[in-house]
Write a protein that holds these residues in place. Structure first.
Motif, PDB file in Angstrom:
ATOM      1  N   TYR A 165       6.968   6.745  -3.578  1.00  0.00           N
ATOM      2  CA  TYR A 165       6.107   6.114  -2.572  1.00  0.00           C
ATOM      3  C   TYR A 165       5.060   7.104  -2.071  1.00  0.00           C
ATOM      4  CZ  TYR A 165      10.185   3.144  -2.623  1.00  0.00           C
ATOM      5  OH  TYR A 165      11.209   2.344  -3.056  1.00  0.00           O
ATOM      6  N   MET A 210       4.141   1.782  -3.155  1.00  0.00           N
ATOM      7  CA  MET A 210       4.833   2.297  -4.342  1.00  0.00           C
ATOM      8  C   MET A 210       3.853   2.941  -5.307  1.00  0.00           C
ATOM      9  SD  MET A 210       7.490  -0.732  -5.149  1.00  0.00           S
ATOM     10  CE  MET A 210       8.671  -1.221  -3.907  1.00  0.00           C
ATOM     11  N   ILE A 212      11.450   4.431   2.031  1.00  0.00           N
ATOM     12  CA  ILE A 212      10.466   5.431   1.602  1.00  0.00           C
ATOM     13  C   ILE A 212      11.059   6.836   1.690  1.00  0.00           C
ATOM     14  CG2 ILE A 212       8.233   6.487   2.206  1.00  0.00           C
ATOM     15  CD1 ILE A 212       7.313   3.657   3.077  1.00  0.00           C
TER      16      ILE A 212
END
Ligand SMILES: O=C(O)CCC(=O)C(=O)O
Ligand SMILES: [Fe+2]
Length: 261
Positions: free
Chosen positions: A232, A260, A181
């Motif tokens: 993200y 996502m 992320i």
């Protein structure tokens, strides 16, 4: 590492009544142990073959009272692995061309949330019918894994499973969800599972090194600027860990996939 294995072996051989006091009552218990027989990850049901002990060891250190040497050994193991994780984070910041203390500050690494887990897989009479741990990715930045010399870890690559037989006395490092992320997808969280065998008991010891529980983790701003958009959603790390422990799959998607955009 040897002392950690010895302490864990002793823990798993404690009488069931002693271990019962640490049985998981809720997902966020800082000390929990148990053995799952069946796990449902929404589209598949697995028969699990594993005993485990899971502890939150930083910023607050939690540890069962027995066996006696456990506390001292775990304190040292968690401290040393935390240092290692921090070095790796420095290297990653460098590789991502982020300012030296950017990651440290955004993720509040002084109070990093560190989880320790020991997995005990007894020999399984029907190894094809069971699994140690079903496929998953780990929460955190880096997971460190050591084992007692018995193979079992497998890693997924391009839809195939490969044995990841790391040498004994070495530490295997897996990239985990928050690294994927933070790096806006440059690093990939490794999907893995543990299989069981009919002959030998296996023990694996895992340390998940995360950001601080209070840190809100999203793609690093300078990378989003470069890429044009974040891939993200951002989320507080403690909430991520707790959701992963309780309701990890929605419509068959892992928590990472749900983040996502
Ligand atoms: O036992 C292993 O090799 C894997 C353990 C694992 O993936 C975990 O505890 O998250
Ligand atoms: Fe894992």
């Amino acid at each position: 590492m040897n002392a950690t294995f010895t302490a864990m072996r002793e823990f798993f051989s404690l009488p069931a009544v002693e271990k019962k006091q640490y049985e998981a009552k809720s997902a966020s218990d800082p000390i929990k142990c148990g053995n799952f027989n069946v796990a449902n990850t929404s589209n598949q049901i697995f028969t699990l073959w594993r005993d485990y002990l899971k502890l939150y060891v930083h910023p607050d250190f939690h540890c069962p009272h027995k066996p006696q040497l456990l506390r001292e050994v775990l304190l040292e193991y968690s401290q040393r692995t935390r240092k290692m994780a921090r070095k790796l984070v420095e290297a990653v910041s460098d590789a991502l061309e982020l300012e030296q203390d950017y990651v440290d500050q955004v993720l509040k690494l002084d109070s990093s949330f560190q989880m320790f887990a020991a997995n005990f897989y007894p020999p399984c009479p029907e190894p094809d019918q069971a699994i140690g741990i079903p496929p998953h990715t780990d929460p955190g930045l880096f997971t460190f894994l050591i084992h007692n010399g018995v193979a079992g870890l497998q890693i997924e690559h391009n839809g195939h499973w490969f044995n990841a037989d790391s040498p004994q006395n070495s530490i295997l490092v897996n990239a985990a969800d928050q690294l994927q992320i933070l790096s806006n997808g440059r690093y990939k969280s490794v999907k893995h599972r543990a299989v069981v065998n009919s002959e030998k008991e296996r023990i694996s010891i895992v340390v998940a090194n995360g950001p601080a529980g209070e840190a809100v983790v999203g793609p690093a701003a300078p990378l989003v600027q470069k890429d044009g958009h974040p891939l993200y959603r951002s989320m507080k790390y403690v909430e991520y860990v707790e959701s992963q422990l309780t309701k990890s799959r929605v419509d068959g998607k892992s928590l990472l996939e749900q983040q996502m955009i």
